[in-house]
Write a protein that holds these residues in place. Structure first.
Motif, mmCIF file in Angstrom:
data_model
loop_
_atom_site.group_PDB
_atom_site.id
_atom_site.type_symbol
_atom_site.label_atom_id
_atom_site.label_comp_id
_atom_site.label_asym_id
_atom_site.label_seq_id
_atom_site.Cartn_x
_atom_site.Cartn_y
_atom_site.Cartn_z
ATOM 1 N N ALA A 133 31.706 41.052 51.324
ATOM 2 C CA ALA A 133 31.987 42.082 50.312
ATOM 3 C C ALA A 133 33.133 41.656 49.399
ATOM 4 O O ALA A 133 33.046 41.802 48.183
ATOM 5 C CB ALA A 133 32.306 43.410 50.989
ATOM 6 N N GLU A 134 34.206 41.123 49.959
ATOM 7 C CA GLU A 134 35.339 40.711 49.124
ATOM 8 C C GLU A 134 34.957 39.569 48.186
ATOM 9 O O GLU A 134 35.345 39.555 47.021
ATOM 10 C CB GLU A 134 36.537 40.304 49.971
ATOM 11 C CG GLU A 134 37.737 39.981 49.098
ATOM 12 C CD GLU A 134 38.991 39.645 49.874
ATOM 13 O OE1 GLU A 134 40.044 39.538 49.221
ATOM 14 O OE2 GLU A 134 38.930 39.472 51.092
ATOM 15 N N ALA A 135 34.174 38.638 48.668
ATOM 16 C CA ALA A 135 33.746 37.533 47.815
ATOM 17 C C ALA A 135 32.886 38.034 46.657
ATOM 18 O O ALA A 135 33.013 37.557 45.526
ATOM 19 C CB ALA A 135 32.978 36.496 48.634
ATOM 20 N N LEU A 136 32.042 38.999 46.920
ATOM 21 C CA LEU A 136 31.199 39.552 45.864
ATOM 22 C C LEU A 136 32.012 40.384 44.879
ATOM 23 O O LEU A 136 31.876 40.238 43.666
ATOM 24 C CB LEU A 136 30.089 40.413 46.474
ATOM 25 C CG LEU A 136 29.077 39.680 47.341
ATOM 26 C CD1 LEU A 136 28.132 40.663 48.006
ATOM 27 C CD2 LEU A 136 28.304 38.664 46.522
ATOM 28 N N VAL A 137 32.861 41.239 45.407
ATOM 29 C CA VAL A 137 33.675 42.107 44.550
ATOM 30 C C VAL A 137 34.649 41.280 43.717
ATOM 31 O O VAL A 137 34.902 41.582 42.559
ATOM 32 C CB VAL A 137 34.422 43.154 45.407
ATOM 33 C CG1 VAL A 137 35.461 43.895 44.599
ATOM 34 C CG2 VAL A 137 33.425 44.136 46.019
ATOM 35 N N ILE A 144 44.802 50.777 38.642
ATOM 36 C CA ILE A 144 43.602 50.081 39.085
ATOM 37 C C ILE A 144 43.733 49.865 40.586
ATOM 38 O O ILE A 144 44.715 49.268 41.046
ATOM 39 C CB ILE A 144 43.444 48.723 38.375
ATOM 40 C CG1 ILE A 144 43.360 48.911 36.858
ATOM 41 C CG2 ILE A 144 42.222 47.985 38.905
ATOM 42 C CD1 ILE A 144 43.423 47.609 36.083
ATOM 43 N N VAL A 145 42.767 50.348 41.345
ATOM 44 C CA VAL A 145 42.776 50.190 42.793
ATOM 45 C C VAL A 145 41.797 49.081 43.151
ATOM 46 O O VAL A 145 40.607 49.173 42.833
ATOM 47 C CB VAL A 145 42.397 51.503 43.510
ATOM 48 C CG1 VAL A 145 42.414 51.317 45.020
ATOM 49 C CG2 VAL A 145 43.342 52.623 43.090
ATOM 50 N N CYS A 146 42.307 48.031 43.791
ATOM 51 C CA CYS A 146 41.490 46.862 44.129
ATOM 52 C C CYS A 146 41.176 46.836 45.615
ATOM 53 O O CYS A 146 41.894 47.414 46.432
ATOM 54 C CB CYS A 146 42.217 45.585 43.730
ATOM 55 S SG CYS A 146 42.470 45.432 41.954
ATOM 56 N N MET A 147 40.144 46.123 45.959
ATOM 57 C CA MET A 147 39.709 46.002 47.344
ATOM 58 C C MET A 147 40.691 45.219 48.204
ATOM 59 O O MET A 147 40.822 45.478 49.395
ATOM 60 C CB MET A 147 38.340 45.325 47.379
ATOM 61 C CG MET A 147 37.781 45.125 48.750
ATOM 62 S SD MET A 147 36.182 44.332 48.633
ATOM 63 C CE MET A 147 35.706 44.338 50.342
ATOM 64 N N SER A 148 41.372 44.260 47.607
ATOM 65 C CA SER A 148 42.286 43.414 48.375
ATOM 66 C C SER A 148 43.467 42.991 47.508
ATOM 67 O O SER A 148 43.427 43.093 46.284
ATOM 68 C CB SER A 148 41.563 42.171 48.892
ATOM 69 O OG SER A 148 41.241 41.310 47.812
ATOM 70 N N SER A 193 44.422 39.954 47.085
ATOM 71 C CA SER A 193 43.992 38.778 46.333
ATOM 72 C C SER A 193 43.265 39.181 45.049
ATOM 73 O O SER A 193 43.514 38.613 43.979
ATOM 74 C CB SER A 193 43.080 37.920 47.211
ATOM 75 O OG SER A 193 42.547 36.854 46.488
ATOM 76 N N ILE A 194 42.396 40.160 45.140
ATOM 77 C CA ILE A 194 41.685 40.633 43.954
ATOM 78 C C ILE A 194 42.669 41.267 42.982
ATOM 79 O O ILE A 194 42.576 41.058 41.765
ATOM 80 C CB ILE A 194 40.550 41.599 44.340
ATOM 81 C CG1 ILE A 194 39.448 40.831 45.087
ATOM 82 C CG2 ILE A 194 39.983 42.302 43.108
ATOM 83 C CD1 ILE A 194 38.362 41.701 45.684
ATOM 84 N N ALA A 195 43.651 42.004 43.487
ATOM 85 C CA ALA A 195 44.668 42.611 42.619
ATOM 86 C C ALA A 195 45.402 41.529 41.823
ATOM 87 O O ALA A 195 45.624 41.684 40.615
ATOM 88 C CB ALA A 195 45.656 43.429 43.444
ATOM 89 N N ALA A 196 45.765 40.433 42.476
ATOM 90 C CA ALA A 196 46.457 39.339 41.785
ATOM 91 C C ALA A 196 45.551 38.700 40.728
ATOM 92 O O ALA A 196 46.009 38.362 39.633
ATOM 93 C CB ALA A 196 46.926 38.291 42.795
ATOM 94 N N LYS A 197 44.273 38.551 41.034
ATOM 95 C CA LYS A 197 43.331 37.965 40.064
ATOM 96 C C LYS A 197 43.133 38.883 38.860
ATOM 97 O O LYS A 197 43.023 38.416 37.725
ATOM 98 C CB LYS A 197 41.990 37.679 40.737
ATOM 99 C CG LYS A 197 42.041 36.544 41.733
ATOM 100 C CD LYS A 197 40.701 36.396 42.436
ATOM 101 C CE LYS A 197 40.748 35.316 43.486
ATOM 102 N NZ LYS A 197 39.464 35.206 44.199
ATOM 103 N N VAL A 198 43.081 40.185 39.098
ATOM 104 C CA VAL A 198 42.949 41.147 37.995
ATOM 105 C C VAL A 198 44.187 41.062 37.106
ATOM 106 O O VAL A 198 44.088 41.027 35.882
ATOM 107 C CB VAL A 198 42.725 42.579 38.539
ATOM 108 C CG1 VAL A 198 42.911 43.633 37.449
ATOM 109 C CG2 VAL A 198 41.340 42.694 39.163
ATOM 110 N N TYR A 199 45.361 40.983 37.724
ATOM 111 C CA TYR A 199 46.606 40.865 36.962
ATOM 112 C C TYR A 199 46.584 39.612 36.078
ATOM 113 O O TYR A 199 46.927 39.670 34.893
ATOM 114 C CB TYR A 199 47.800 40.815 37.908
ATOM 115 C CG TYR A 199 49.113 40.613 37.194
ATOM 116 C CD1 TYR A 199 49.807 41.697 36.669
ATOM 117 C CD2 TYR A 199 49.656 39.342 37.026
ATOM 118 C CE1 TYR A 199 51.013 41.523 36.011
ATOM 119 C CE2 TYR A 199 50.850 39.156 36.362
ATOM 120 C CZ TYR A 199 51.524 40.244 35.858
ATOM 121 O OH TYR A 199 52.705 40.062 35.188
#
Length: 157
Positions: free
Chosen positions: A48-52, A82-86, A88-94
């Protein structure tokens, strides 16, 4: 300040090339835990995290969010979360947001229009380190976010 919830939808697509890579990386990361715990973790999280967090999806998501936020600010003053799944995803969105809006970035907690708020420690991945803050530093950001006049407009959690 009134709170409005507006869900944004970004489709999740599976890249067939990633399926084998995900399994290999998961095997490496969970080698030291029991098989039952490992299987449960695999089902709940890894794929799920890899897909999201897929690059193409995050690019689309950030472009949509920034466009939506701009239109919203034209209509009324406000802030967004913005609420992220993880983490790591939060850092990538930033990273994607500041690439599109470099003037929003600041290394200082008392400046900048966008911040990631996560917990962590020195053992966390290098890309997470700039976003890991103590409770006191998180409180500073909370206080900034609560003030309508503060330039902090967007938080990612």
């Amino acid at each position: 300040m009134p709170i409005y919830y507006e869900a944004r939808v970004a489709k999740i697509e599976i890249n067939p090339e990633l399926e084998g890579l995900i399994d290999t990386e998961f095997d490496d990361a969970t080698g030291g835990i029991g098989e039952d715990a490992r299987a449960a973790t695999a089902r709940r999280w890894a794929r799920a995290e890899a897909l999201v967090g897929a690059d193409k999806r995050l690019d689309t998501l950030v472009a949509d969010l920034l466009g939506h936020f701009d239109r919203r600010l034209e209509a009324m003053n406000g802030k967004a979360m913005i609420v992220c799944m993880s983490r790591s995803i939060a850092a990538k969105v930033y990273e994607r947001i500041v690439a599109a809006r470099p003037e929003w970035h600041s290394d200082q907690d008392d400046a900048g229009a966008v911040k990631v708020i996560i917990t962590g420690n020195a053992a966390d991945a290098k890309e997470l380190q700039p976003h890991i803050r103590s409770k006191a530093r998180q409180e500073l950001l909370r206080n900034r976010y609560r003030k309508p006049e503060d330039p902090l407009r967007l938080v990612i959690v």
